[in-house]
Design a protein around this motif. Structure first.
Motif, PDB file in Angstrom:
ATOM      1  N   THR A 201       0.843  -1.189   0.000  1.00  0.00           N
ATOM      2  CA  THR A 201       0.000   0.000   0.000  1.00  0.00           C
ATOM      3  C   THR A 201       0.883   1.245   0.000  1.00  0.00           C
ATOM      4  OG1 THR A 201      -0.119   0.354   2.394  1.00  0.00           O
ATOM      5  CG2 THR A 201      -1.651  -1.221   1.456  1.00  0.00           C
ATOM      6  N   HIS A 202       0.221   2.387  -0.070  1.00  0.00           N
ATOM      7  CA  HIS A 202       0.913   3.674   0.087  1.00  0.00           C
ATOM      8  C   HIS A 202       0.405   4.297   1.382  1.00  0.00           C
ATOM      9  CE1 HIS A 202       3.156   7.172  -1.504  1.00  0.00           C
ATOM     10  NE2 HIS A 202       2.260   7.873  -0.838  1.00  0.00           N
ATOM     11  N   ASP A 203       0.817   3.741   2.505  1.00  0.00           N
ATOM     12  CA  ASP A 203       0.551   4.230   3.863  1.00  0.00           C
ATOM     13  C   ASP A 203      -0.821   3.849   4.411  1.00  0.00           C
ATOM     14  OD1 ASP A 203       3.026   5.418   3.516  1.00  0.00           O
ATOM     15  OD2 ASP A 203       2.220   7.444   3.248  1.00  0.00           O
ATOM     16  N   ASP A 204      -1.775   3.449   3.574  1.00  0.00           N
ATOM     17  CA  ASP A 204      -3.103   3.096   4.071  1.00  0.00           C
ATOM     18  C   ASP A 204      -3.196   1.584   4.225  1.00  0.00           C
ATOM     19  OD1 ASP A 204      -5.737   2.733   4.722  1.00  0.00           O
ATOM     20  OD2 ASP A 204      -6.556   3.880   3.039  1.00  0.00           O
ATOM     21  N   LEU A 205      -2.860   1.111   5.437  1.00  0.00           N
ATOM     22  CA  LEU A 205      -2.782  -0.328   5.669  1.00  0.00           C
ATOM     23  C   LEU A 205      -4.158  -0.977   5.738  1.00  0.00           C
ATOM     24  CD1 LEU A 205       0.120  -0.420   8.300  1.00  0.00           C
ATOM     25  CD2 LEU A 205       0.193   0.040   5.837  1.00  0.00           C
ATOM     26  N   SER A 206      -5.225  -0.172   5.790  1.00  0.00           N
ATOM     27  CA  SER A 206      -6.568  -0.748   5.774  1.00  0.00           C
ATOM     28  C   SER A 206      -6.897  -1.383   4.429  1.00  0.00           C
ATOM     29  CB  SER A 206      -7.608   0.329   6.105  1.00  0.00           C
ATOM     30  OG  SER A 206      -7.719   1.275   5.048  1.00  0.00           O
ATOM     31  N   LEU A 207      -6.079  -1.116   3.412  1.00  0.00           N
ATOM     32  CA  LEU A 207      -6.318  -1.667   2.084  1.00  0.00           C
ATOM     33  C   LEU A 207      -5.757  -3.077   1.922  1.00  0.00           C
ATOM     34  CD1 LEU A 207      -5.452   1.488  -0.064  1.00  0.00           C
ATOM     35  CD2 LEU A 207      -7.734   0.633   0.518  1.00  0.00           C
ATOM     36  N   TYR A 208      -5.049  -3.590   2.930  1.00  0.00           N
ATOM     37  CA  TYR A 208      -4.448  -4.913   2.801  1.00  0.00           C
ATOM     38  C   TYR A 208      -5.447  -6.001   2.395  1.00  0.00           C
ATOM     39  CZ  TYR A 208       0.150  -3.618   4.740  1.00  0.00           C
ATOM     40  OH  TYR A 208       1.385  -3.086   4.948  1.00  0.00           O
ATOM     41  N   PRO A 209      -6.611  -6.124   3.050  1.00  0.00           N
ATOM     42  CA  PRO A 209      -7.513  -7.218   2.655  1.00  0.00           C
ATOM     43  C   PRO A 209      -7.950  -7.143   1.201  1.00  0.00           C
ATOM     44  CG  PRO A 209      -8.118  -6.368   4.824  1.00  0.00           C
ATOM     45  CD  PRO A 209      -7.088  -5.418   4.266  1.00  0.00           C
ATOM     46  N   HIS A 229       6.435   1.999   2.861  1.00  0.00           N
ATOM     47  CA  HIS A 229       5.059   2.492   2.960  1.00  0.00           C
ATOM     48  C   HIS A 229       4.129   1.475   3.603  1.00  0.00           C
ATOM     49  CE1 HIS A 229       5.432   6.350   0.923  1.00  0.00           C
ATOM     50  NE2 HIS A 229       6.278   5.762   0.077  1.00  0.00           N
ATOM     51  N   ASP A 230       4.678   0.364   4.084  1.00  0.00           N
ATOM     52  CA  ASP A 230       3.900  -0.637   4.818  1.00  0.00           C
ATOM     53  C   ASP A 230       4.085  -0.504   6.328  1.00  0.00           C
ATOM     54  OD1 ASP A 230       2.812  -2.044   2.562  1.00  0.00           O
ATOM     55  OD2 ASP A 230       4.824  -2.817   2.183  1.00  0.00           O
ATOM     56  N   LEU A 231       4.761   0.539   6.767  1.00  0.00           N
ATOM     57  CA  LEU A 231       5.066   0.714   8.182  1.00  0.00           C
ATOM     58  C   LEU A 231       3.863   1.268   8.951  1.00  0.00           C
ATOM     59  CD1 LEU A 231       8.569   2.449   7.951  1.00  0.00           C
ATOM     60  CD2 LEU A 231       8.101   0.007   8.196  1.00  0.00           C
ATOM     61  N   ASP A 232       3.807   0.926  10.221  1.00  0.00           N
ATOM     62  CA  ASP A 232       2.953   1.652  11.159  1.00  0.00           C
ATOM     63  C   ASP A 232       3.706   2.917  11.533  1.00  0.00           C
ATOM     64  OD1 ASP A 232       0.551  -0.052  11.862  1.00  0.00           O
ATOM     65  OD2 ASP A 232       2.139  -1.511  12.257  1.00  0.00           O
ATOM     66  N   PHE A 233       3.369   4.027  10.882  1.00  0.00           N
ATOM     67  CA  PHE A 233       4.139   5.246  11.087  1.00  0.00           C
ATOM     68  C   PHE A 233       3.942   5.844  12.479  1.00  0.00           C
ATOM     69  CE2 PHE A 233       4.171   5.109   6.435  1.00  0.00           C
ATOM     70  CZ  PHE A 233       5.520   5.310   6.216  1.00  0.00           C
ATOM     71  N   ASP A 234       2.899   5.417  13.185  1.00  0.00           N
ATOM     72  CA  ASP A 234       2.718   5.918  14.544  1.00  0.00           C
ATOM     73  C   ASP A 234       3.462   5.072  15.575  1.00  0.00           C
ATOM     74  OD1 ASP A 234       0.952   3.915  13.783  1.00  0.00           O
ATOM     75  OD2 ASP A 234      -0.746   4.698  14.917  1.00  0.00           O
ATOM     76  N   ALA A 235       4.185   4.047  15.127  1.00  0.00           N
ATOM     77  CA  ALA A 235       5.040   3.283  16.034  1.00  0.00           C
ATOM     78  C   ALA A 235       6.244   4.136  16.426  1.00  0.00           C
ATOM     79  CB  ALA A 235       5.503   1.989  15.371  1.00  0.00           C
ATOM     80  N   THR A 236       6.612   4.071  17.662  1.00  0.00           N
ATOM     81  CA  THR A 236       7.706   4.916  18.160  1.00  0.00           C
ATOM     82  C   THR A 236       9.058   4.233  18.097  1.00  0.00           C
ATOM     83  OG1 THR A 236       7.284   4.167  20.424  1.00  0.00           O
ATOM     84  CG2 THR A 236       6.133   6.167  19.689  1.00  0.00           C
ATOM     85  N   ARG A 237       9.089   2.983  17.632  1.00  0.00           N
ATOM     86  CA  ARG A 237      10.367   2.282  17.486  1.00  0.00           C
ATOM     87  C   ARG A 237      10.270   1.278  16.345  1.00  0.00           C
ATOM     88  NH1 ARG A 237      10.977  -2.289  22.073  1.00  0.00           N
ATOM     89  NH2 ARG A 237       8.946  -3.286  21.794  1.00  0.00           N
ATOM     90  N   ASP A 238      11.424   0.941  15.803  1.00  0.00           N
ATOM     91  CA  ASP A 238      11.475   0.050  14.646  1.00  0.00           C
ATOM     92  C   ASP A 238      10.843  -1.299  14.961  1.00  0.00           C
ATOM     93  OD1 ASP A 238      12.400  -0.681  11.962  1.00  0.00           O
ATOM     94  OD2 ASP A 238      13.831  -1.984  12.997  1.00  0.00           O
TER      95      ASP A 238
END
Length: 555
Positions: A201-209, A229-238
């Protein structure tokens, strides 16, 4: 190619965890890998365990005993997975993906926008495999479909992906049964397996299904690599940045074995929240721990394929885009293998790189990396065609599409690029190259104008030649320059007084697979035929044709 047979039933948990007096689950430390002879996804009487199957949690490596049993104590936050052995097929999860993994999550993780990895009580897990049956379609080679960067931003882009990549692939591999009713697509005939090289995806992980539903409609066992662009960008660590990805696709470090090749798929995006850049290419210590345990078990008589998202080469001069120390450490582990292929995505261009000492490779021959063009091309941009699908040519002039990797016994391989569409108005198009040339020149003008050939799979040493009016073949000169066709498209965008598409075509950038040949102006007045031939390393001779006209002009 072989047609895989899948079970369409949800696998059951077959071993019960021992319960305490309080009836709470006690973590289970193992399970069984068994031969699912009737294909129902659960172990029935008479279905034997399979010995010697490797099981891992991305760090530790275990193997099943003579009864198919393995022991691997669960570690919170890790993904347990089976390394599918050659000669076997996986069963299928309810979403159509291979059912070879299970996440371990005993306590809630960080609260993330797209859900992260939910709590999943640790249970004993058995894994079902089926023996692969010989197929009349098998052509003594492994056929792998490779997508890079589907990169859907919205449900609209998911539909582009389905209509532009998946459905044409089904059509191209459909079989004419000879009964007069046309071609029919059968489950799994597109290839023996498939790989997506990140940026699903391009940042919108809700599109995975939705994306998974489109991909798995091919009926091919499909493996996924994580992209930036598959990252949880609100995660505070790798460590937490791929929790949602792993919930949908399983481990971010994985392996898969076939008789012709061994595949290792790895997340190579190091998330650096709060820093600039916010990510860099590299590998984690746990990934090196896995490689150091797993690679010594891999047979050397087949191809070893490493599939990642971020290229191993530095994409920008003077800036480290993949950590050099990690690359050198990885290359040292690979040096003992006689045949290695690196697959990467990310760049939305296409090129071949042959690593040597300058990038830390010290093998007997250069190490080949194929940086695969994007399925979404230039992010689903450009003018739409009659079917409502954007042109989306990439910045180096490569049309969007997908790749095929074919591997023969002994590890010899071939690669090909399959454009899904080329601009219908350009008669010079072929599946292998696009030609650009002026339509008319003045007879007797200084010979400064050229035909350009963008050979999509071209490499530094590709032989490209041209001839005029069936004359002698002459070599074309390789140049690193923008593709003239895309430059012209940029100009059309600039001159338009309204948007020609949702997003305009990307600015043309230097192409690494462009050749130039001067057009003579001392020929007779009228039309002249320009024929170009290129000798693809794997697909052989490829040809395309364009014409130009010489006219007289009064001073």
């Amino acid at each position: 190619m072989r047609i895989p047979v899948f079970s369409f039933l949800l696998p059951a948990l077959l071993l019960s965890c021992v319960l305490s007096a309080a009836n709470a689950a006690v973590p289970c430390e193992g399970g069984t890998v068994f031969e699912d002879r009737n294909g129902n996804g659960r172990r029935d009487s008479g279905e034997p365990g399979i010995a010697g199957v490797k099981v891992s949690d991305g760090v530790t490596l275990a193997a099943t005993d003579a009864n198919g049993a393995y022991r691997l104590p669960p570690v919170d936050g890790r993904s347990l997975f089976v390394i599918k052995p050659a000669g076997y097929l996986s069963t299928r999860r309810s979403d159509g993906l291979p059912d070879l993994w299970a996440n371990t999550r005993t306590a809630p993780g960080p609260v993330l926008k797209f859900g992260g990895m939910p709590v999943q009580p640790v249970a004993c897990r058995n894994f079902a495999l089926r023996k692969a049956k010989p197929s009349p379609n098998r052509q003594q080679r492994l056929d792998v479909v490779v997508f890079a960067d589907p990169q859907a931003k919205s449900q609209r882009d998911v539909e582009y992906y389905r209509r532009d990549i998946v459905e044409p692939l089904k059509h191209d591999t459909a079989i004419d049964m000879g009964h007069g009713f046309g071609r029919f697509y059968f489950d799994g005939i597109a290839g023996d397996m498939g790989i997506s090289l990140g940026d699903i995806t391009h940042d919108d992980l809700s599109l995975y299904p939705a994306l998974t539903a489109a991909t798995t409609s091919l009926g091919v066992p499909w493996l996924h690599v994580a992209g930036n662009h598959d990252l949880d960008f609100d995660a505070t660590r790798d460590e937490d940045s791929l929790l949602t990805f792993r919930h949908h696709f399983g481990p971010d470090t994985h392996a898969w074995e076939e008789h012709e090749a061994t595949f290792v798929l790895m997340d190579d995006v190091i998330h650096q929240p709060g820093s600039k850049p916010s990510y860099i290419g590299g590998l984690r210590e746990d990934q090196f721990a896995f490689l150091e345990r797993y690679l010594p078990t891999v047979p050397r008589d087949r191809l070893l394929v490493l599939a990642v998202h971020i290229p191993f080469f530095d994409a920008e001069s003077g800036r480290e885009t993949f950590r050099r120390a990690d690359r050198e450490r990885l290359f040292a582990l690979l040096q003992a293998f006689p045949r290695v292929l690196l697959l990467s995505g990310h760049s939305h261009t296409q090129r071949h790189v042959h690593h040597g000492a300058a990038s830390g490779w010290h093998g007997a021959t250069p190490l080949h990396e194929y940086n695969v063009g994007a399925a979404c091309g230039a992010f689903w941009s450009g003018v739409k065609d009659a079917d409502g699908i954007p042109d989306t040519t990439m910045a180096d002039g490569t049309p969007n599409g997908y790749a095929r990797l074919q591997v023969r016994p002994g590890g010899e391989y071939s690669l090909s690029w399959h454009p899904t569409r080329l601009s219908a108005g350009n008669a010079a198009n072929s599946q292998a190259m696009r030609l650009s040339a002026p339509q008319v020149l003045r007879r007797g003008a200084w010979p400064a104008f050229a035909v350009h050939a963008n050979m999509f799979m071209g490499q530094d040493d590709t032989r490209v030649e041209y001839r005029i009016d069936a004359g002698a073949w002459r070599p074309m000169q390789r140049v690193v320059a923008p593709d003239p066709w895309l430059v012209a498209e940029n100009t059309r965008d600039d001159q338009a007084d309204a948007l020609r598409g949702y997003d305009r075509a990307p600015p043309a950038g230097p192409s690494s697979h462009l050749w130039r040949g001067i057009l003579p102006t001392d020929l007779v007045l009228g039309e002249h035929r320009v024929e170009v031939r290129a000798f693809d390393r794997w697909q052989g001779e490829q040809r395309a044709v364009v014409q130009y006209r010489l006219e007289g002009a009064a001073e």
